[in-house]
Design an enzyme around this catalytic site. Structure first.
Site, mmCIF file in Angstrom:
data_model
loop_
_atom_site.group_PDB
_atom_site.id
_atom_site.type_symbol
_atom_site.label_atom_id
_atom_site.label_comp_id
_atom_site.label_asym_id
_atom_site.label_seq_id
_atom_site.Cartn_x
_atom_site.Cartn_y
_atom_site.Cartn_z
ATOM 1 N N THR A 140 0.842 -1.203 0.000
ATOM 2 C CA THR A 140 0.000 0.000 0.000
ATOM 3 C C THR A 140 0.877 1.254 0.000
ATOM 4 O OG1 THR A 140 -1.674 -1.194 1.252
ATOM 5 C CG2 THR A 140 -1.887 1.192 1.183
ATOM 6 N N TRP A 197 2.397 1.624 -3.390
ATOM 7 C CA TRP A 197 1.394 1.969 -4.388
ATOM 8 C C TRP A 197 1.255 3.480 -4.500
ATOM 9 C CZ3 TRP A 197 -3.146 4.739 -4.518
ATOM 10 C CH2 TRP A 197 -3.954 4.554 -5.652
ATOM 11 N N HIS A 198 1.401 4.169 -3.362
ATOM 12 C CA HIS A 198 1.211 5.616 -3.369
ATOM 13 C C HIS A 198 2.362 6.376 -3.987
ATOM 14 C CE1 HIS A 198 -2.124 4.732 -0.650
ATOM 15 N NE2 HIS A 198 -2.598 5.889 -1.031
ATOM 16 N N GLY A 199 3.490 5.728 -4.176
ATOM 17 C CA GLY A 199 4.577 6.427 -4.833
ATOM 18 C C GLY A 199 5.892 5.719 -4.635
ATOM 19 N N PHE A 249 -0.549 9.438 -8.214
ATOM 20 C CA PHE A 249 -0.335 8.098 -7.673
ATOM 21 C C PHE A 249 -0.613 7.025 -8.714
ATOM 22 C CE2 PHE A 249 -1.542 10.392 -3.645
ATOM 23 C CZ PHE A 249 -0.238 10.729 -3.410
#
Lengths: 463, 390
Positions: A312, A315-317, A463
């Site tokens: 997670t 996934w955001h960066g 993102f």
């Protein structure tokens, strides 16, 4: 293109609505597919090509998976993995290559820009391939319908992440009704207002304090940065989701909800059931549960939580702060799971709420600073370390001037206004006539804000 | 329920299609009177631009600038920001009596980058600017005075509850950085006092000083020159109100359309016809160009607005000491007073075409007996011209 732009509202949307509703039923998906590609390509046309490759490969592998699914499960599994890996490799290459190359000291690729929304639509494509392999859905034989699912412009670039099985039916059979359309309009106007009137103005306050901290760092400034960012992110992202859901309804789709008043949560576990719900659901369905979920003992469960949160975060960066951010939640969630939740349940609700918001605010500090050193100095400033004092006159002046906005934003992030309004109109039926007028007013005021500002991009587009 | 759904949908669609139709049908404008700037028109299409994403950005700008009812909508936004209690819109504060002031500037940082959403200033930029002034003072063979004019936020401070700490810090740091030998003409604190006493020394809607403010500055210049007894008393002038509909730059930028316009005064002695004024080599009608008063930008009536080189001499040819003004627009309303005593040469330091940072050469070229720098604090923190003086 973004929803909160004049070009979208007054050129793209009217034309698309006209084209869609003037087309015969069987052409409507073609219209949506075509205009969605235009929507996507508006800023960066080159990436349409990438999108088409992704869509086509997942579509083609769908047939292979389906053909082998019953008789040769091992082969079906292999085709599923190939399809998943192809799509993940695009995501990896564009989003993570340079990050891992810098860790492994490999040559970097200059000028590699992130295709908009790739994290969102890749996850949608994966959900189709995996659902199909699991036998939870049938193969989509219609290329246009599949393409429409992936590229559907309302949710294309920033979610909600719609799992294929949730929308399969609607792709081929959906009924557009005036009630749905009107409910979509209300939802869209509400989202636009959240984004433009609150999200963007909170962002301006945030930027102001950021700049002030450069020259006169204060503890008050640091707290304002964190509070404004926390509220801004909610209004920016949930406003976008509202607009997406509303637009979907205008075209007869029903998308899953993405937010459920996250800032009233009383634990971090609860927070994550309320924030970016479709992403959490995706990870639960396709990572956590396949790994065994909570069914194989505490130790395995902790491992599973750790894997989900490492992913997670990433996934955001592609940046260390996002890894740290994921790790941060991983530790809190494991603690809550093992013992903290039982303790918390014995404390007053006010304390639980305070505990949750404090941890959330700090998490967004990690989240917002891609430069870890800058994040650390902001964190220290929260406690007065490295500042010129608690406050300076302009910082206090700005706080007073922002108080009404902050109060509106804080109250607006709770379910109360909605409840009050519902109770109020329940007693006075004629007051319901206000709803269309309010929606129209919000739209017009948002237009006024958009006309006067040059640009209002979305946080989550990155993102 | 169904009826309500129809109303909601039709209202929404009529706004969408209404604005869209108006946008298509109404002709594009190339200039906005209210905002005093050129408006962006439909960008020409090219594949290169499309591929780089520049085209979509240009179309967005085009939409915002040509949007139907743009001025009205901008006003609504201003009103709603004020209603929210922010006390400002787009960085322009609204104070007592409709006084406006810019608080956020496009601040220049020492590394050449700019910061838009800040009301701070970079101490390094100020240091570099003062170093430039010090250098010029050393190099000049004739008397040199520095008059740094205040911004509305510095002078009209008492109209706002906005703290003066940044103004004061800026003035302090300039005081510190300038060599003691540099002769300063101090006007900010004087005008701040005058404003507090109820005198309109700065316009409410514009960033310039009024003719009254310019007169006070003139008195200070004359005192600094030791010519105190030659100061023309205020009562010798006929104060003529030449415009009562001046909507200045702050009004344009602030979007607060309900704020009342300013009046513009000329202070006349009756001998205005005795001066020969040229701008960039061409003769002007005099110290004032009255045609500007019919337009929005009334302040340009002083010395015909922006020119690189303006000269003022006696038409009779009678020679007087030459005062060289290295200046920005604040000097335009100050010049008519100084013209009573000196032949003037005004060089526009903010010019984007010409470079007047070599002050000694300019003084030499125009045979200056005195040099006066008239430059606003806004330009000190947003531009780099002063740091290049020599």
């Amino acid at each position: 293109m973004v929803f909160s732009s004049l070009v979208f509202l007054f050129a793209y949307l009217p034309v698309v609505l006209l084209m869609y509703y003037l087309s015969p039923l069987r052409w409507r998906n073609v219209v949506l597919f075509a205009v969605s590609l235009l929507f996507y390509g508006w800023g960066e046309p080159v990436y349409i090509l990438l999108m088409m490759v992704s869509v086509t490969s997942a579509y083609a592998f769908g047939f292979l998976i389906e053909r082998c699914r019953d008789r040769e499960p091992e082969k079906a599994r292999r085709w599923m993995l190939v399809s998943v890996l192809i799509n993940l490799s695009f995501l990896f290459f564009f989003k993570y290559y340079n990050f891992f190359a810098s860790i492994l000291r490999l040559p970097q690729i200059a000028g590699l820009s992130l295709p908009i929304g790739i994290s969102f639509y890749t996850f949608q494509i994966l959900s189709y391939t995996i659902d199909l392999w699991r036998g939870e859905t049938a193969v989509q034989r219609n290329y246009i319908a599949f393409g429409t699912y992936v590229t559907l412009f309302p949710q294309l670039i920033a979610g909600p992440i719609v799992r294929y099985q949730e929308i399969d039916e609607q792709l081929s059979r959906r009924r557009e009704t005036i009630e749905d359309f009107a409910s979509g309009v209300r939802r869209f106007c509400c989202g636009l207002g959240k984004k433009v009137l609150l999200g963007d103005t909170l962002a301006a306050g945030y930027a102001y304090y950021q700049n002030l901290q450069l020259f006169e760092p204060t503890a008050l400034g640091a707290w304002m940065i964190m509070i404004l960012y926390t509220l801004h992110l909610y209004y920016d992202f949930s406003g976008y989701s509202d607009m997406a859901i509303g637009l979907g309804r205008m075209f007869g789709f029903s998308f899953p909800e993405n937010f459920n008043y996250p800032y009233i949560a009383k634990s971090i576990t609860e927070f994550w059931r309320r924030w970016h719900i479709t992403l959490s659901t995706w990870f639960r369905e396709y990572v956590y549960i396949p790994l065994g979920g909570n069914r194989r003992g505490k130790l395995k469960q902790c491992r599973n939580i750790a894997v989900v949160w490492a992913l997670t975060g990433l996934w955001h960066g592609a940046n260390w702060n996002f890894v740290l951010w994921g790790l941060y939640f991983c530790v809190i969630l494991i603690c809550e799971h093992l013992f903290l939740r039982r303790w918390l349940e014995k404390t007053p609700a006010v304390f639980r709420h305070f505990y949750t918001m404090l941890l959330v605010v700090v998490s967004f500090l990690i989240f917002s600073y891609t430069d870890l050193a800058a994040g650390l100095s902001c964190f220290r400033a929260l406690f007065g370390v490295g500042t010129v004092g608690f406050s300076v006159p302009v910082a206090a002046y700005q706080l007073l001037r922002l108080l009404p906005l902050l109060a509106i934003a804080a109250v607006g992030s709770t379910p109360w206004p909605r409840l009050w309004f519902a109770r109020w109109t329940a007693r006075r039926r004629p007051a319901r006539a206000l709803v269309p007028v309010l929606s129209a007013m919000v739209l017009v005021v948002c237009v006024a804000y958009l006309v006067d500002s040059t640009f209002s991009p979305f946080e989550y587009l990155n993102f | 329920m169904k009826r309500m759904s129809w109303i909601t949908s039709l209202l929404f669609l009529s706004i969408l299609f209404g604005f869209a139709a108006a946008f298509v049908l109404l002709p594009d404008k190339s200039f906005s009177e209210q905002e005093n700037r050129g408006l962006r028109t439909l960008p020409s299409f090219s594949w290169d631009q499309l591929m780089s994403g520049d085209f979509s950005g240009a179309v967005n700008d085009y939409f915002a600038d040509q949007f139907p009812l743009r001025d009205t909508l901008v006003g609504w936004k201003g009103a709603s920001e004020i209603a929210l209690g922010k006390g400002e819109n787009d960085g322009i504060l609204l104070g007592a009596g409709g006084q406006l002031a810019r608080r956020q500037f496009e601040m220049r940082c020492a590394d050449g980058s700019t910061l838009t959403d800040a009301d701070a200033f970079d101490p390094e930029t100020v240091r570099a600017a003062c170093a430039g002034i010090n250098r010029a003072a050393d190099a000049l063979p004739c008397p040199f005075h520095v008059l740094l004019t205040g911004r509305n936020i510095d002078v009209a401070a008492s109209a706002f509850d906005y703290p003066t700490e940044i103004s004061d810090a800026l003035l302090d740091s300039i005081r510190r950085e300038l060599e003691p030998s540099v002769q300063r003409v101090e006007t900010v604190s004087l005008l701040r006092e005058r404003f507090r006493a109820g005198e309109q020394v700065y316009y409410k809607t514009d960033h310039h000083w009024t003719t009254l403010g310019a007169y006070y500055a003139y008195c200070e210049v004359m005192k600094a020159y030791g010519m105190e007894e030659q100061i023309l008393p205020a009562k010798r002038f006929t104060r003529q109100t030449v415009s009562d509909h001046f909507y200045g730059t702050l009004w344009s930028a602030g979007g607060m359309k309900w704020v009342q316009p300013d009046t513009v005064e000329f202070w006349l002695l009756g001998n205005e016809g005795d001066f020969a004024v040229t701008a960039d080599g061409k003769p002007l009608e005099g110290l004032y160009t009255r045609s500007w008063l019919q337009k929005k930008d009334c302040y340009s009536a002083f010395l015909d607005g922006t020119h690189d080189v303006v000269t003022v001499r006696m038409s009779s040819g009678e020679p007087r000491p030459v005062l060289l003004l290295l200046k920005d627009s604040f000097a335009n309303s100050l010049a008519p007073f100084l013209a009573q005593h000196f032949d003037l040469v005004l060089l526009n330091l903010s010019s984007s075409r010409a470079d007047y940072t070599d002050l000694s050469a300019a003084a030499d070229q125009y045979g200056a007996d005195r040099v006066l720098l008239v430059y606003t604090l806004e330009n000190v923190i947003t531009a780099d011209k002063l740091s290049r003086l020599h």
